[in-house]
Design a protein around this motif. Structure first.
Motif, PDB file in Angstrom:
ATOM      1  N   ALA A 202     -25.481 -28.375 -21.933  1.00 57.69           N
ATOM      2  CA  ALA A 202     -26.198 -29.237 -20.990  1.00 57.69           C
ATOM      3  C   ALA A 202     -25.202 -29.997 -20.111  1.00 57.69           C
ATOM      4  CB  ALA A 202     -27.097 -30.212 -21.745  1.00 57.69           C
ATOM      5  N   ALA A 203     -24.101 -30.457 -20.715  1.00 56.26           N
ATOM      6  CA  ALA A 203     -23.068 -31.136 -19.934  1.00 56.26           C
ATOM      7  C   ALA A 203     -22.451 -30.189 -18.904  1.00 56.26           C
ATOM      8  CB  ALA A 203     -21.992 -31.688 -20.862  1.00 56.26           C
ATOM      9  N   LEU A 204     -22.302 -28.919 -19.295  1.00 59.39           N
ATOM     10  CA  LEU A 204     -21.776 -27.917 -18.360  1.00 59.39           C
ATOM     11  C   LEU A 204     -22.712 -27.757 -17.161  1.00 59.39           C
ATOM     12  CD1 LEU A 204     -19.977 -25.524 -17.477  1.00 59.39           C
ATOM     13  CD2 LEU A 204     -21.255 -24.094 -19.093  1.00 59.39           C
ATOM     14  N   GLU A 205     -24.017 -27.659 -17.407  1.00 61.28           N
ATOM     15  CA  GLU A 205     -24.977 -27.509 -16.315  1.00 61.28           C
ATOM     16  C   GLU A 205     -24.987 -28.748 -15.429  1.00 61.28           C
ATOM     17  OE1 GLU A 205     -26.375 -24.704 -15.617  1.00 61.28           O
ATOM     18  OE2 GLU A 205     -25.527 -23.792 -17.438  1.00 61.28           O
ATOM     19  N   LEU A 206     -24.767 -29.900 -16.032  1.00 58.05           N
ATOM     20  CA  LEU A 206     -24.678 -31.134 -15.256  1.00 58.05           C
ATOM     21  C   LEU A 206     -23.499 -31.050 -14.292  1.00 58.05           C
ATOM     22  CD1 LEU A 206     -26.507 -33.668 -15.447  1.00 58.05           C
ATOM     23  CD2 LEU A 206     -24.733 -34.728 -16.854  1.00 58.05           C
TER      24      LEU A 206
ATOM     25  N   PRO B  98     -32.200 -29.213 -13.304  1.00 56.41           N
ATOM     26  CA  PRO B  98     -33.351 -28.805 -14.117  1.00 56.41           C
ATOM     27  C   PRO B  98     -32.917 -28.066 -15.383  1.00 56.41           C
ATOM     28  CG  PRO B  98     -33.770 -28.374 -11.809  1.00 56.41           C
ATOM     29  CD  PRO B  98     -32.327 -28.759 -11.905  1.00 56.41           C
ATOM     30  N   ARG B  99     -31.880 -27.222 -15.257  1.00 61.42           N
ATOM     31  CA  ARG B  99     -31.386 -26.491 -16.427  1.00 61.42           C
ATOM     32  C   ARG B  99     -30.760 -27.452 -17.446  1.00 61.42           C
ATOM     33  NH1 ARG B  99     -32.022 -22.608 -19.978  1.00 61.42           N
ATOM     34  NH2 ARG B  99     -30.091 -21.539 -20.596  1.00 61.42           N
ATOM     35  N   ALA B 100     -30.066 -28.486 -16.968  1.00 64.77           N
ATOM     36  CA  ALA B 100     -29.477 -29.472 -17.875  1.00 64.77           C
ATOM     37  C   ALA B 100     -30.566 -30.201 -18.655  1.00 64.77           C
ATOM     38  CB  ALA B 100     -28.633 -30.474 -17.088  1.00 64.77           C
ATOM     39  N   VAL B 101     -31.667 -30.557 -17.983  1.00 60.47           N
ATOM     40  CA  VAL B 101     -32.784 -31.212 -18.675  1.00 60.47           C
ATOM     41  C   VAL B 101     -33.369 -30.276 -19.721  1.00 60.47           C
ATOM     42  CG1 VAL B 101     -35.128 -32.102 -18.405  1.00 60.47           C
ATOM     43  CG2 VAL B 101     -33.352 -32.741 -16.750  1.00 60.47           C
ATOM     44  N   GLU B 102     -33.579 -29.009 -19.338  1.00 63.70           N
ATOM     45  CA  GLU B 102     -34.171 -28.027 -20.244  1.00 63.70           C
ATOM     46  C   GLU B 102     -33.312 -27.846 -21.508  1.00 63.70           C
ATOM     47  OE1 GLU B 102     -35.153 -23.208 -20.302  1.00 63.70           O
ATOM     48  OE2 GLU B 102     -34.651 -24.212 -18.406  1.00 63.70           O
ATOM     49  N   ILE B 103     -32.007 -27.702 -21.316  1.00 65.16           N
ATOM     50  CA  ILE B 103     -31.129 -27.482 -22.475  1.00 65.16           C
ATOM     51  C   ILE B 103     -31.052 -28.738 -23.348  1.00 65.16           C
ATOM     52  CG2 ILE B 103     -28.758 -26.977 -23.183  1.00 65.16           C
ATOM     53  CD1 ILE B 103     -28.475 -25.240 -20.701  1.00 65.16           C
TER      54      ILE B 103
ATOM     55  N   GLY C  45     -28.879 -38.557 -16.598  1.00 66.63           N
ATOM     56  CA  GLY C  45     -28.097 -38.212 -15.406  1.00 66.63           C
ATOM     57  C   GLY C  45     -28.726 -37.090 -14.617  1.00 66.63           C
ATOM     58  N   ALA C  46     -29.228 -36.090 -15.332  1.00 68.01           N
ATOM     59  CA  ALA C  46     -29.849 -34.954 -14.652  1.00 68.01           C
ATOM     60  C   ALA C  46     -31.130 -35.375 -13.939  1.00 68.01           C
ATOM     61  CB  ALA C  46     -30.136 -33.849 -15.664  1.00 68.01           C
TER      62      ALA C  46
END
Length: 957
Positions: A785-789, A795-800, A826-827
């Motif tokens: 999730a931090a990587l997607e951030l 949206p992907r960070a929230v999902e993960i 943050g996302a």
């Protein structure tokens, strides 16, 4: 079933009062509740029930009354058998849990309130103090208040009630309830006219309510009372407030929102005498920057320092901080211990003393350094450095010898007076009063008749008035009369004074009375007392049982430790949990270590100590990853001195496996509580000592990787995690491989090498699945999730992060949950949904604050600032970002580029709204906030009551 003694004794079950019986049943129950869980002798019960003239059948009648009381308590549907237990030489009340007794619950709430006040949360502090005071229904133990047996406990509780009342009023004043508390304080100064704290609070409340003239009038009234009743002027705190009001100075800095913080340890017994010493030391601290209390062990230096500092809390806006150095045996840890108490983080590229100086610069603070003598040269070096660099800080030290520093002012601490002002021995003399109070807690029918007073006076004079020696002697009144004690001590001291004259007389006196107390023990008690000396910073009964039992399978450690507590050779303390914690006074412990050497048992007992604490560290490792994370952190904090000692034993003995096991288990504690450099040092020494098993080495390497990453040492973190990954592959440790790959992926994310990070984290996910390891799966998702951030796919960070939450349901790792909330907040903000981000940020800030996680808190405060600015609170947002940046910088952690972009964007928006001068002012305020105070402010601003939309109610623990 619950028991009440703060008022008429009562028993309730499911909220309903349970009938206890007649007056003697109530007296019996109250007596057993004075010290719940402790044996009360049958003789004491006879004394309390019938006084000086019991009937011949009294012993039998006690048994009858106990049986009747058992039956009445067992009438409850939820009772359990064995509530009143026969335990020679008497009986005890075996309560299910200490919290079931209102007096013990009061102690816990008072400690909790003090912790909240120290942490900068006056609203929570006021609530807890009010809850504690709400337990009081009247005077404690009224059924037996005229007896001698409960006198010391009643005095302790009454004094703590007044302290709780003072602390609640402090918190009320901090949050602005000035006018509301004036009527209450006006009544309190009438009820307690010689209690300076109430007068101080009344003056402050009147002044802040716009009634400065009345505040000055209150001082004149108080001064007249003190001069007339005591023949002395008011103390430094009250006189200082009066002076500031006359000069029209604000008593506290403008805009201050918290009470002066402190961590002064609570008093376990009443403080006797030394009023002149208290006044003189306070006066010296008003003039000198370093005051050292000197005197032999047992003279009462620590207690005097604590009492003095407690009276000066209001004089130091930046706090009064107590640092106990007794448990520090390695001089390299002195500065780290002081830094830890003051919340100063280690920085990989800065000297820790320099960090301390930066933290203290400009601070009006009193620092109490206790037990300096065994670390004398190194403590002196630290003190010299602080005095030279921080002119606004005062230091109060206790030591058996002076520190030999320019500007040091000495205050010798001698014994208590053993005669009254007219030269006769009576119960008004301080030393005699101390003996009487301590004796009354051991023997119910202790009366200060003229003959007894004369014997006690001889005892106190022969013991040079040394408090520790007097308490040890008083503990013997259960089996010896004062006259017998005086005769025995006379013989003992005569032998001592015929020996070597090289030692200071009071040193010989104290050693003699400790030796005398030791000789009166049976062989089992002596053996256990000597073995207990290996513990550093206290111990639990379980630890004592494992370390001190040896081959004696029939040894009753509970009974033996209880007996040593009764004889004042071991102290019992409320630990914040359901069980007591025990410790030896350092003087007794030092002599015990000598005797252990004489027995030839030192190496064997230290080895048992190391084995026990190696097992404790290993068992705590799982707790640090689950639902009891906070409990495990607090347990390790309590045992930190013992764990350090165990590490030293293992390293000195070349036991690399055990040393690496302890260090590899403790690194989450060192991470969250800020002991980065110390942790890395222990880990490096353990790994360099010798060969360890692959599993143990992997754990230690991941400790190195974690602590290095937090301190911004990416190269060391990458090297350690890479070695851990290789070793995990060779040994088939899929869970270890997942953990190591997570950190490699995290380091790649920090470097914005997103493709490489994706590959590494995918591999970590596969390894966690292969191991069926939910903790590793959850943390892999957090890093994903931090990587997607970082990539900007919000949206992907929230999902993960939501997926990670589902994994964490089975794990319960509070720290992990705080990270998922931070990332999700943050996302959500970056995706244009700032209102939804508020709830997530509240939970993250609260959890990182409660855990003491400095790195996580720095990120949470940063994101809280970003979210607050987006929700129309730019000033609060700037303060939180400034506090976050100050905390991050103090640790030497680098900021990820995308977070730097968010920070810059938020600051630019705030400058448009507020203007550059206002932003600079708010930044200056924010960067001066302590992490705890910043967290409290962030939680207030994020709370629904602040007007920010979108936050569901969340309880602030």
């Amino acid at each position: 079933m619950e028991f009440g003694v703060l008022g008429p004794v009562r028993v309730t079950d499911d909220g309903m009062d349970l009938p206890i019986g007649g007056p003697r049943h109530r007296v019996l129950l109250a007596t057993l509740l004075v010290h719940p869980g402790a044996v009360v002798s049958a003789d004491t019960l006879v004394d309390v029930l019938w006084g000086a003239h019991p009937p011949r059948s009294a012993p039998d009648m006690v048994h009858v009354r106990v049986s009747e009381l058992r039956r009445r308590l067992s009438s409850s549907p939820s009772h359990r058998s064995g509530l009143v237990v026969t335990r020679p030489p008497g009986y005890l009340l075996a309560v299910d849990h200490p919290d079931t007794v209102d007096a013990i619950r009061f102690d816990a709430l008072l400690a909790s309130g003090r912790k909240a006040a120290t942490g900068g949360d006056p609203l929570a502090a006021a609530a807890r103090f009010a809850e504690a005071l709400g337990l009081w229904r009247g005077p404690p133990f009224p059924e037996i208040a005229d007896r001698v047996f409960p006198r010391a406990e009643i005095a302790r509780l009454e004094d703590l009630r007044l302290q709780a009342l003072e602390s609640r009023l402090d918190a009320d004043l901090v949050v602005g309830r000035h006018a509301e508390v004036v009527p209450e304080l006006q009544g309190l100064v009438v009820e307690h006219p010689l209690r300076e704290r109430f007068w101080y609070q009344l003056m402050l409340a009147l002044h802040r309510s716009g009634r400065s003239g009345e505040a000055l009038g209150a001082y004149r009234t108080a001064r007249d009372l003190f001069v007339e009743e005591l023949g002395v002027e008011p103390g430094a705190a009250l006189a200082g407030l009066h002076s500031r009001l006359l000069r029209r100075e604000s008593p506290t800095p403008a805009g201050e929102q918290r009470t002066a913080p402190h961590n002064m340890p609570p008093a376990l017994t009443s403080f006797v005498g030394r009023q002149r010493d208290l006044a003189e030391i306070a006066a010296l601290l008003g003039e000198a920057r370093l005051v050292t209390l000197t005197g032999v062990g047992g003279a009462g230096k620590t207690r005097l320092a604590v009492e003095t500092a407690a009276t000066l809390v209001t004089e130091f806006p930046d706090g009064v901080w107590f640092v106990d150095l007794a448990a520090v045996t390695d001089p390299r840890l002195i500065t780290a211990t002081v830094a830890s108490v003051l919340g100063v983080n280690e920085h990989p590229e800065r000297d820790l003393l320099d960090q301390l100086v930066v933290r203290l610069r400009g601070a009006r603070m009193l620092l109490v350094l206790d037990n300096c003598e065994h670390l004398f040269p190194d403590v002196a070096e630290l003190v010299r450095g602080l005095l030279g660099a921080v002119p606004s800080v005062r230091l109060l030290c206790t030591s058996r010898e002076r520190l030999r520093i320019t500007g040091e002012v000495l205050h010798p601490v001698s014994g208590l007076e053993s005669v009254s002002v007219d030269g006769r021995t009576d119960d008004r003399a301080d030393a005699v009063e101390l003996f009487a109070q301590r004796a009354a807690s051991v023997r119910a029918r202790f009366e200060m008749t003229p003959d007894v007073a004369a014997a006690v006076g001889r005892i106190c004079a022969r013991l040079d008035g040394l408090p520790l020696a007097i308490e040890l002697a008083a503990a013997r009144v259960s089996g010896l009369s004062p006259a017998q004690i005086a005769a025995a001590l006379s013989d003992r001291l005569r032998l001592v004074t015929q020996g070597s004259q090289a030692a200071i007389p009071r040193h010989r006196t104290l050693r003699a009375v400790i030796d005398w107390s030791y000789d009166l023990l049976d062989e089992t008690e002596r053996r256990v007392l000597d073995r207990l000396a290996v513990f550093v910073g206290g111990f639990t009964l379980e630890a004592a049982d494992r370390v001190c039992r040896g081959d004696d399978k029939d040894l009753d450690l509970v009974e033996t430790v209880g007996s040593l507590v009764d004889k004042s050779l071991v102290t019992a303390e409320v630990s914040g949990g359901p069980d007591y914690r025990y410790r030896q006074l350092e003087t007794v412990r030092a002599i015990g270590l000598d005797r252990l050497d004489e027995r030839g048992e030192t190496a064997a007992v230290r080895e048992l100590h190391a084995v026990y604490f190696t097992e404790l560290a290993a068992s705590a490792r799982d707790g640090l990853r689950g639902r009891i994370q906070l409990t495990s952190l607090n347990q390790i904090a309590a045992e930190h001195g013992n764990l350090r000692a165990a590490l030293t034993t293992c390293l000195d003995g070349g036991n690399a496996e055990s040393a690496a096991t302890i260090a590899g288990s403790l690194y989450p504690f060192w991470d969250l509580r800020g002991h980065y450099r110390e942790g890395r040092d222990w880990l490096a020494r353990a790994l360099a000592t010798g060969t360890v098993s692959p599993r143990t080495r992997i754990g230690a390497l991941m400790g190195v990787a974690t602590l290095a990453a937090i301190q911004g040492d990416g190269a060391a973190a990458l090297a350690a995690s890479a070695e851990a990954a290789d070793l995990s592959r060779r040994t088939g440790d899929a869970a270890g491989l997942s953990h190591a790959l997570q950190y490699q992926g995290f380091i790649a994310t920090y470097a914005e090498e997103f493709d490489e990070a994706t590959v590494l984290l995918d591999q970590a996910w596969a390894a966690a699945g292969q191991a069926d390891a939910p903790w590793e799966r959850a943390w892999t998702l957090i890093f994903m999730a931090a990587l997607e951030l970082g990539k900007g796919d919000f949206p992907r960070a929230v999902e993960i992060s939501l997926h990670a939450d589902r994994e964490l349901t089975a794990v319960g790792d509070i720290e992990a949950q705080a990270w998922t909330q931070s990332i999700r907040a943050g996302a959500l903000w970056a995706a244009g949904r700032p209102g939804e981000a508020v709830t997530e940020m509240y939970g993250a800030v609260r959890d990182f604050r409660d855990l003491g996680g400095q790195w996580g808190l720095s990120l949470a405060l940063l994101l809280a600032g970003v979210v607050l600015e987006a929700n129309g609170k730019p000033a609060s947002g700037v303060r939180m970002i400034a506090a976050a940046e100050a905390l991050r910088s103090s640790m030497g952690v680098t900021i990820q580029p995308f977070l730097q972009g968010w920070l810059d964007r938020t600051m630019a928006a705030a400058e448009v709204t507020l203007g550059a001068p206002a932003v600079r002012r708010e930044w200056t305020v924010g960067e001066r906030l302590s992490p705890a105070a910043a967290a409290v402010e962030a939680l207030r601003e994020l709370d629904r009551g602040s007007g920010v939309a979108g936050l569901a109610p969340v309880e602030d623990g």
